[in-house]
Design an enzyme around this catalytic site. Structure first.
Site, PDB file in Angstrom:
ATOM      1  N   GLU A 119       0.833  -1.217   0.000  1.00 36.62           N
ATOM      2  CA  GLU A 119       0.000   0.000   0.000  1.00 36.62           C
ATOM      3  C   GLU A 119       0.865   1.264   0.000  1.00 36.62           C
ATOM      4  O   GLU A 119       0.367   2.349   0.302  1.00 36.62           O
ATOM      5  CB  GLU A 119      -0.948   0.024   1.215  1.00 36.62           C
ATOM      6  CG  GLU A 119      -1.983  -1.088   1.261  1.00 36.62           C
ATOM      7  CD  GLU A 119      -3.077  -1.022   0.191  1.00 36.62           C
ATOM      8  OE1 GLU A 119      -3.026  -0.124  -0.665  1.00 36.62           O
ATOM      9  OE2 GLU A 119      -3.964  -1.898   0.217  1.00 36.62           O
ATOM     10  N   HIS A 142      -2.916   2.033   7.939  1.00 37.84           N
ATOM     11  CA  HIS A 142      -4.034   1.345   7.300  1.00 37.84           C
ATOM     12  C   HIS A 142      -4.275   0.062   8.083  1.00 37.84           C
ATOM     13  O   HIS A 142      -3.330  -0.664   8.398  1.00 37.84           O
ATOM     14  CB  HIS A 142      -3.716   1.030   5.830  1.00 37.84           C
ATOM     15  CG  HIS A 142      -4.567  -0.060   5.267  1.00 37.84           C
ATOM     16  ND1 HIS A 142      -5.949   0.022   5.239  1.00 37.84           N
ATOM     17  CD2 HIS A 142      -4.254  -1.273   4.746  1.00 37.84           C
ATOM     18  CE1 HIS A 142      -6.435  -1.097   4.715  1.00 37.84           C
ATOM     19  NE2 HIS A 142      -5.433  -1.900   4.418  1.00 37.84           N
TER      20      HIS A 142
HETATM   21  P1  13P Z   1       0.991  -5.483   2.949  1.00 37.38           P
HETATM   22  O1  13P Z   1       1.332  -6.789   3.618  1.00 37.38           O
HETATM   23  O2  13P Z   1       1.619  -5.360   1.587  1.00 37.38           O
HETATM   24  O3  13P Z   1       1.330  -4.311   3.856  1.00 37.38           O
HETATM   25  O4  13P Z   1      -0.578  -5.470   2.663  1.00 37.38           O
HETATM   26  C1  13P Z   1      -1.526  -5.599   3.673  1.00 37.38           C
HETATM   27  C2  13P Z   1      -2.821  -4.930   3.361  1.00 37.38           C
HETATM   28  O5  13P Z   1      -3.601  -4.709   4.262  1.00 37.38           O
HETATM   29  C3  13P Z   1      -3.121  -4.537   1.959  1.00 37.38           C
HETATM   30  O6  13P Z   1      -4.239  -3.716   1.909  1.00 37.38           O
HETATM   31 ZN    ZN Z   2      -5.565  -3.837   3.673  1.00 37.01          ZN
END
Ligand code: 13P
Ligand code: ZN
Length: 269
Positions: A119, A142
């Site tokens: 992200e 996030h």
């Molecule tokens: P990542 O493991 O790449 O951080 O992705 C997790 C996620 O929540 C994608 O929306």
């Molecule tokens: Zn996510």
């Protein structure tokens, strides 16, 4: 093994805060497997020695230009890394990156070549946007809070400010501690530039945005502040859902009670 954090207590403190929040996300049940990501702009803690550190991986194109981030440094959760592991071993499950070439690429500089979160487009777009506005936001989060994601599965909650007003009215603290409310981003592919673009569109009005059927994204002056805003919204969502489970639609605070609270705490209207 040596670490970029050695002899840099202020930088180490930022990483400690990330690890602490990563632990909360796991405990809350918002971080299944590798779910969620964190980035923190740590440029203010960077010294000449860090600036001279060579890249430990290839230069990676961002696919867009983020001019305000040229020469900035970020600590990022690694893609596919678990929050529960980031909590215990942050430097094995995250890395420091430097934005180079006028803001259109990054390189990893420490400690290990852990590829940053998928992200990154949304995270860096948010940092770039907020810096451009001269705001003192340093952290982006996030995560996948169960109740808020559940509420994003019906169109009635995706109308502008419907969810903000509902969640604010569940308990006075929610508006007090998340005074700009919850923006809405219609479903977009995770990790896409479209998701990044739609997210920054919301930041003029909101510090937290709901990604339909996926999760939330929050920004703050530090990672704790970003987490707290999601936490208060999530508490309100839980109160709403608990009331519904008891078989009734909660009244919510009245307009008069909301007005009184808004005035008393000097909150935006
Ligand atoms: P990542 O493991 O790449 O951080 O992705 C997790 C996620 O929540 C994608 O929306
Ligand atoms: Zn996510």
């Amino acid at each position: 093994m040596t670490s970029i954090l050695d002899g840099r207590p202020a930088l180490a403190r930022e990483v400690e805060k990330v690890a602490e929040v990563a632990g909360y996300l796991w405990q809350k049940g918002w971080a299944e497997r590798n779910g969620g990501n964190i980035t923190v702009n740590v440029t203010e803690y960077v010294d000449d020695e860090i600036r001279r550190m060579p890249a430990i991986g290839d230069r990676v194109e961002l696919g867009c230009v983020l001019p305000n981030l040229e020469g900035c440094y970020f600590f990022c959760k690694g893609t596919n890394k678990r929050m529960r592991d980031l909590a215990r071993r942050p430097m094995e499950n995250g890395s420091f990156i430097r934005i180079v070439d006028g803001g259109d690429a990054y390189e990893i500089i420490a400690d290990a070549p852990v590829k940053p979160t998928s992200e990154l487009p949304s995270h860096l777009a948010m940092h770039n946007y907020l810096l451009g506005k001269g705001l003192d936001y340093k952290a982006a989060l996030h995560t996948h809070p169960i109740e808020l994601v559940a509420m994003s599965h019906t169109s009635k909650f995706l109308e502008k400010d419907v969810l903000t007003d509902l969640l604010w009215s569940m308990i006075p603290e929610t508006k007090a501690f998340c005074p700009r409310g919850l923006g809405i981003v219609p479903y977009r592919l995770p990790g896409s530039q479209e998701l990044a673009d739609a997210t920054i569109e919301q930041l003029d009005e909101y510090d937290v945005v709901l990604w339909e059927k996926h999760g939330v994204c929050a920004v703050g002056c530090d990672i704790m502040e970003a987490f707290d805003q999601v936490d208060v919204l999530s508490k309100s969502a839980q109160i709403y859902i608990n009331a519904k489970c008891m078989g009734y639609e909660p009244d919510g605070m009245s307009k008069e009670q909301m007005r009184e609270m808004t005035l008393a705490f000097d909150l935006p209207k």
